[in-house]
Design an enzyme around this catalytic site. Sequence first.
Site, PDB file in Angstrom:
ATOM      1  N   HIS A 128       0.934  -1.140  -0.050  1.00 22.06           N
ATOM      2  CA  HIS A 128       0.156  -0.066  -0.174  1.00 22.06           C
ATOM      3  C   HIS A 128       0.875   1.233  -0.038  1.00 22.06           C
ATOM      4  CE1 HIS A 128      -4.077  -2.342   1.050  1.00 22.06           C
ATOM      5  NE2 HIS A 128      -3.246  -3.095   1.223  1.00 22.06           N
ATOM      6  N   ASP A 149      -5.693   5.655   1.931  1.00 19.60           N
ATOM      7  CA  ASP A 149      -5.993   4.468   1.446  1.00 19.60           C
ATOM      8  C   ASP A 149      -7.186   3.762   1.652  1.00 19.60           C
ATOM      9  OD1 ASP A 149      -3.938   1.871   0.921  1.00 19.60           O
ATOM     10  OD2 ASP A 149      -5.502   1.183   2.261  1.00 19.60           O
TER      11      ASP A 149
END
Length: 470
Positions: free
Chosen positions: A36, A129
């Site tokens: 990520h 995110d």
Amino acid sequence: MSPPHRPAPTMGHNAALAVAGRRRHVLLFPLGYQGHINPMFRLAGILHARGFEVTVFHTHFNAPDPSRHPQYRFVTVPDGISGPAPVAIEDVVSHIFALNAACEAPFRDLLAAILDEYSRDAVACLVADGHLLSMVQVATRLSVPTLVLRTGSAACFSCFLAYPLLIDRGYLPVQESELETEVSELLPYRVRDLMRVGSHDLTRELLARVVAAVDASAGVILNTFDALERSELEKLRRDLTLPVFDIGPLHMFSPVTESSLLRQDRSCLEWLDARPTASVLYVSFGSLACMSSRDLVETAWGIASSGVPFIWVVRPGLVPASVEEKETTATRLPDGFEAATRGRGTVVAWAPQEEVLRHPAVAGFWTHCGWNSTTESVCEGVPMLCRPHFGDQMGNARYVEHVWKVGFEVGGDLERSAVEAAIRRLVTGSDGAEMRARASELKKAAKECTGKAGSSDLAIGKLVDHMLSL
Ligand code: UDP
């Protein structure tokens, strides 16, 4: 809060920014896991090059090293969580929930302070995110527009959206007897390809939170590209009322890996230099996937008996340590493996993966099919042996084998003879060569999409305009 760093504006940035007459700030909040962090830092590079000032919020857990990114400002959000990083996937998911809960209040205070400091109008938006729902909610309460970065494929996000329907229709919770059943609502997935992270309830909660984050946002950014997932992107656009920005593969826009959490051992690049073109198998299962010691042994002897040159990433913790071994972090390869493969292979703890895949000596990639690894491989025209473990990896492997036809899965319990046969098939077999040829076509398509006026390049322009219009 770390002191601000104000570099000179980048030249050649988006005209809209120049028209705005002042630099706009974009605030980023990556989830602190390697798969990520990497795409978020690539996005940071893209937005900075378009004229935005970048402020990165981050947890203590897996904090980035600010000295590697002097052009950005970093703000640490206390997460109050101690102890070793989780290993089992269900613990990773619980950890993500805990990070959300722990960071919510400190993030609210830090974000409010930043808004005061920059002035509200100078902040374009927060990009969070998709797993950071609590941060999206905090920003929304403070009237900061938010975009969500989804680091998986478009198909994977459709699976997230469809989860409640798939429960209603009886596909889920997964029944062992139904693993091969095709999911007609979500082809080409079979039941066994659906997203899974531990228990059904945990998976359902994780996905529902991501969908809630996207629903609360002003748009979703996807690390994929039109030529790879055209129909999946069309479906998503039909299913969502929000703008979808397919601006990937992000690593093609800012290819330097400065966001690696582990030190990359570059010696394997020199080792590759001495190898013939398309001769080497690269083996890596990413930052989280683990294997049993039995699978490690079968993998090792399968690699050894294939006779194929290899680079194998054996990261610390690849085989989780037993209670008695807790103090040992290094994963031990079977006795005799080193002698059997001397001069033909190299084992590293962590590789500069993108550069390895780009190297002409690499013929194939044995991967766990994390989305970053999958796109990095596709973009270099490297076919794959797929060994998915959890999460979206099964679905990605399905696309690799069934849709793009650039690899195949090595399923079930690993046996050295099957490993050996699979490696030979990929690296020296005739259908391996066909897969390589198809992967080369995708590589070309990725170049076009990310080139001037390609679909991803245009989508970045639209994203910037959207950010400035919020
Ligand atoms: N990676 C790396 N060196 C390695 C193995 C992986 O730099 O030896 C990088 C890889 O290039 C990718 C990321 O780590 O960008 C892994 O992300 P992915 O989504 O493939 O898998 P995850 O680690 O999230 O399971």
